[in-house]
Design a protein around this motif. Sequence first.
Motif, PDB file in Angstrom:
ATOM      1  N   ARG A   4       0.818  -1.220   0.000  1.00  9.94           N
ATOM      2  CA  ARG A   4       0.000   0.000   0.000  1.00  9.94           C
ATOM      3  C   ARG A   4       0.850   1.268   0.000  1.00  9.94           C
ATOM      4  NH1 ARG A   4      -4.419  -0.189   4.246  1.00  9.94           N
ATOM      5  NH2 ARG A   4      -5.260  -1.558   2.663  1.00  9.94           N
ATOM      6  N   ASP A   5       1.907   1.305   0.802  1.00  6.30           N
ATOM      7  CA  ASP A   5       2.717   2.528   0.874  1.00  6.30           C
ATOM      8  C   ASP A   5       3.468   2.790  -0.432  1.00  6.30           C
ATOM      9  OD1 ASP A   5       4.204   0.225   1.518  1.00  6.30           O
ATOM     10  OD2 ASP A   5       5.777   1.418   2.467  1.00  6.30           O
ATOM     11  N   GLU A   6       3.896   1.731  -1.126  1.00 10.30           N
ATOM     12  CA  GLU A   6       4.559   1.917  -2.422  1.00 10.30           C
ATOM     13  C   GLU A   6       3.570   2.400  -3.483  1.00 10.30           C
ATOM     14  OE1 GLU A   6       6.760  -1.546  -3.549  1.00 10.30           O
ATOM     15  OE2 GLU A   6       8.022  -1.467  -1.762  1.00 10.30           O
ATOM     16  N   ARG A   7       2.349   1.867  -3.467  1.00  7.66           N
ATOM     17  CA  ARG A   7       1.324   2.354  -4.409  1.00  7.66           C
ATOM     18  C   ARG A   7       1.002   3.817  -4.148  1.00  7.66           C
ATOM     19  NH1 ARG A   7      -3.364  -1.786  -3.799  1.00  7.66           N
ATOM     20  NH2 ARG A   7      -2.323  -2.058  -1.832  1.00  7.66           N
ATOM     21  N   ARG A   8       0.919   4.175  -2.873  1.00  8.61           N
ATOM     22  CA  ARG A   8       0.641   5.567  -2.525  1.00  8.61           C
ATOM     23  C   ARG A   8       1.756   6.474  -3.015  1.00  8.61           C
ATOM     24  NH1 ARG A   8       2.711   8.546   1.043  1.00  8.61           N
ATOM     25  NH2 ARG A   8       3.637   6.840   2.208  1.00  8.61           N
ATOM     26  N   ARG A   9       2.999   6.031  -2.846  1.00 12.06           N
ATOM     27  CA  ARG A   9       4.148   6.838  -3.288  1.00 12.06           C
ATOM     28  C   ARG A   9       4.160   6.986  -4.810  1.00 12.06           C
ATOM     29  NH1 ARG A   9       6.797  11.007  -3.363  1.00 12.06           N
ATOM     30  NH2 ARG A   9       8.956  10.832  -3.953  1.00 12.06           N
ATOM     31  N   GLN A  11       1.536   6.927  -6.730  1.00 15.56           N
ATOM     32  CA  GLN A  11       0.462   7.867  -7.061  1.00 15.56           C
ATOM     33  C   GLN A  11       0.894   9.302  -6.812  1.00 15.56           C
ATOM     34  OE1 GLN A  11      -2.767   6.382  -4.707  1.00 15.56           O
ATOM     35  NE2 GLN A  11      -3.446   4.941  -6.298  1.00 15.56           N
ATOM     36  N   GLU A  12       1.647   9.524  -5.753  1.00 16.93           N
ATOM     37  CA  GLU A  12       2.158  10.867  -5.480  1.00 16.93           C
ATOM     38  C   GLU A  12       3.116  11.320  -6.576  1.00 16.93           C
ATOM     39  OE1 GLU A  12       4.006  10.677  -1.666  1.00 16.93           O
ATOM     40  OE2 GLU A  12       2.109  10.480  -0.590  1.00 16.93           O
ATOM     41  N   GLU A  14       3.141  10.256  -9.669  1.00 18.41           N
ATOM     42  CA  GLU A  14       2.333  10.485 -10.867  1.00 18.41           C
ATOM     43  C   GLU A  14       1.631  11.836 -10.802  1.00 18.41           C
ATOM     44  OE1 GLU A  14      -1.394   8.439 -13.276  1.00 18.41           O
ATOM     45  OE2 GLU A  14      -0.600   7.491 -11.479  1.00 18.41           O
ATOM     46  N   GLN A  15       1.063  12.152  -9.647  1.00 22.51           N
ATOM     47  CA  GLN A  15       0.385  13.440  -9.496  1.00 22.51           C
ATOM     48  C   GLN A  15       1.366  14.597  -9.621  1.00 22.51           C
ATOM     49  OE1 GLN A  15      -2.914  13.858  -9.435  1.00 22.51           O
ATOM     50  NE2 GLN A  15      -2.418  16.017  -9.644  1.00 22.51           N
TER      51      GLN A  15
END
Length: 88
Positions: A4-9, A11-12, A14-15
């Motif tokens: 989850r933390d790698e996916r969140r990173r 996404q950050e 990408e944004q």
Amino acid sequence: MLPRDERRRLQEIEQQLVDEDPRLARRLSQTSTLGYLRARVSVRMFAAACAGVLAVMCLFLNEGAAALTSAALAGVLLLSRTWRVEFL
């Protein structure tokens, strides 16, 4: 699947890319059919497909030796798709 933390990173990141350079982000996210084919089909696979078509054409033209040669070439090209050629 990523944690989850790698996916969140990701996404950050990408944004951040979208915020900094929306044109580049749009180009990276869009894939054309030609670009997809170019990425998936190698020169060797294209040559194998051409040799296969040539073999079928030779069969219809009643050229047995040419059909056998073309079929053998197509087979070798298909089997060699994982071989690497390295130049010194």
